[in-house]
Scaffold this motif. Structure first.
Motif, short mmCIF file in Angstrom:
data_model
loop_
_atom_site.label_atom_id
_atom_site.label_comp_id
_atom_site.label_asym_id
_atom_site.label_seq_id
_atom_site.Cartn_x
_atom_site.Cartn_y
_atom_site.Cartn_z
N ASN A 138 0.83 -1.21 0.00
CA ASN A 138 0.00 0.00 0.00
C ASN A 138 0.86 1.25 0.00
OD1 ASN A 138 1.00 -0.25 2.57
ND2 ASN A 138 -0.95 0.01 3.63
N ALA A 139 2.14 1.10 -0.43
CA ALA A 139 3.07 2.23 -0.40
C ALA A 139 4.04 2.08 -1.55
CB ALA A 139 3.80 2.27 0.94
N LEU A 140 5.10 2.89 -1.53
CA LEU A 140 6.09 2.86 -2.61
C LEU A 140 7.44 2.28 -2.15
CD1 LEU A 140 5.27 6.25 -4.37
CD2 LEU A 140 5.05 3.95 -5.35
N PHE A 141 7.50 1.78 -0.94
CA PHE A 141 8.62 0.95 -0.52
C PHE A 141 8.37 -0.48 -0.97
CE2 PHE A 141 9.77 4.27 2.60
CZ PHE A 141 11.16 4.18 2.57
N ASP A 142 9.42 -1.30 -0.93
CA ASP A 142 9.25 -2.74 -1.12
C ASP A 142 8.77 -3.30 0.22
OD1 ASP A 142 9.59 -5.53 -1.33
OD2 ASP A 142 11.21 -5.29 -2.79
N GLY A 143 7.60 -3.92 0.23
CA GLY A 143 7.01 -4.42 1.46
C GLY A 143 7.88 -5.43 2.18
#
Length: 368
Positions: A138-143
């Motif tokens: 739900n973000a732009l990092f790698d989960g």
């Protein structure tokens, strides 16, 4: 199939999980959303919601955790801590969430647990019940990095539930457009629930001048007013209609003639008739503008805001600026730089080509 959806109790974490949860429900599955705090507003989408964090106060967690790690705290405020600051905060949060999530899962007996990277309590519950866990980005990092950072600071939650480590997920759902950020997993088009509010008729059509929407974070800290004060200060010298969405009281106190104010609105419905979006650097805002194909100005700041803003700028789809560096020249560039609009359009088409949440339902059901 029963699906337990687990999220940190924050609006920006919960709302991106809602479209897939609704798609699962509409396909005939029983869905229960476990969250808390502002995230309970997801009930407005017609989903049953269970409060796993009564009395949640994120500021209280930060005040307990960060004084013991002053260097990480300083880097987190500057947006340069990577995953270290988030690991501290969400490790402490998940240590509190794990017991109620496991208790809920034990009572409700889901066949599948869907969780976001900062809700590893959901993965613990899935492991306890021996059912598949799926990580939804739900973000732009790698989960994967976010989960590792959180688990490393999880405290005794794993031991309390008989685990020495967190098992890998049965699958992961990647929402970042690949030209912007790399995530592992099945691709899924980013979309988000936007909450309540009605869109005024005048925001449904383009105005006489290009329209710039300006938003602020749903999670603010001391002195964190986002981009609005700087935009208002520069607005007189910009040939545009500027719309402040949910402004703080000080920003809305004295406004130039070309600045208007609205309360909470369904932002995704306002974007098509707008020319640009200015926001605080949150992942949801960045992805929303990219999906709409709009140039954006994202401010660099605490937490993941610098990371998100710099990813957008590196892709060429927007500007990454400190709030104090927002000028009339920057706002004009946002409207007139064709390269920004072209890059944003490319990413929009990339997102549109990704499978929508409803297309992932059968694949998820096959895991059970």
């Amino acid at each position: 199939m029963r699906v337990l959806v687990v999220s940190a109790p924050l609006v920006g974490h919960v709302f991106p999980l809602v479209p897939l949860a609704v798609a699962l429900r509409d396909a005939g599955h029983d869905v229960l959303l476990a969250t808390g705090g502002g995230g309970l507003a997801a009930a407005g989408a017609g989903l049953p919601v269970h409060d796993i964090a009564p009395g949640f106060d994120f500021g209280r967690i930060a005040l307990r955790v960060f004084p013991r790690h002053p260097l990480i705290a300083r880097a987190e405020l500057a947006g340069t801590a990577g995953t270290r600051g988030a690991g501290l905060l969400f490790g402490a949060l998940n240590d509190q969430l794990t017991d109620p999530v496991v208790a809920l899962a034990t009572r409700w007996r889901p066949g599948l647990v869907l969780h976001e990277p900062f809700a590893v309590a959901g993965a613990v519950a899935a492991a306890r019940l021996d059912v598949p866990a799926v990580r939804q980005e739900n973000a732009l990092f790698d989960g994967r990095d976010l989960v590792r950072a959180t688990v490393a600071r999880l405290g005794g939650a794993l031991r309390r539930h008989g685990l020495s480590e967190l098992p890998p997920p049965a699958a992961a759902l990647a929402v970042a457009p690949p030209s912007v950020a790399a995530q592992g997993g099945w691709p899924m088009r980013y979309t988000s629930y936007v909450g309540g509010g009605e869109l005024p008729a005048w925001l449904r059509e383009p105005g006489d001048r290009p329209r710039i929407l300006v938003t602020r974070s749903t999670l603010t800290g001391p002195g964190d007013r986002g981009p609005m004060p700087a935009v208002v200060a520069a607005a007189d010298d910009v040939d545009a209609e500027i719309v402040l969405v949910r402004p703080d009281e000080r920003s809305a106190r004295s406004l130039p003639a070309n600045v208007r104010v609205v309360d909470w609105i369904p932002l995704d419905e306002a974007l098509p008739a707008s020319a640009a979006l200015i926001h605080h650097g949150g992942a949801g805002s960045a992805l929303g503008a990219l999906a709409a194909g709009l140039p954006q100005l994202a401010t660099v700041g605490p937490g993941d805001r610098r990371h998100n803003a710099e990813l957008v700028a590196r892709r060429g789809a927007g500007l990454a600026l400190r709030p104090r560096d927002i000028t009339a020249q920057a706002l004009t560039q946002l409207l007139t730089d064709d390269s920004l609009r072209a890059a944003a359009g490319q990413v929009s088409r990339e997102i549109a080509a990704m499978p929508p949440p409803a297309d992932l339902v059968a694949r998820l059901a096959a895991l059970v």
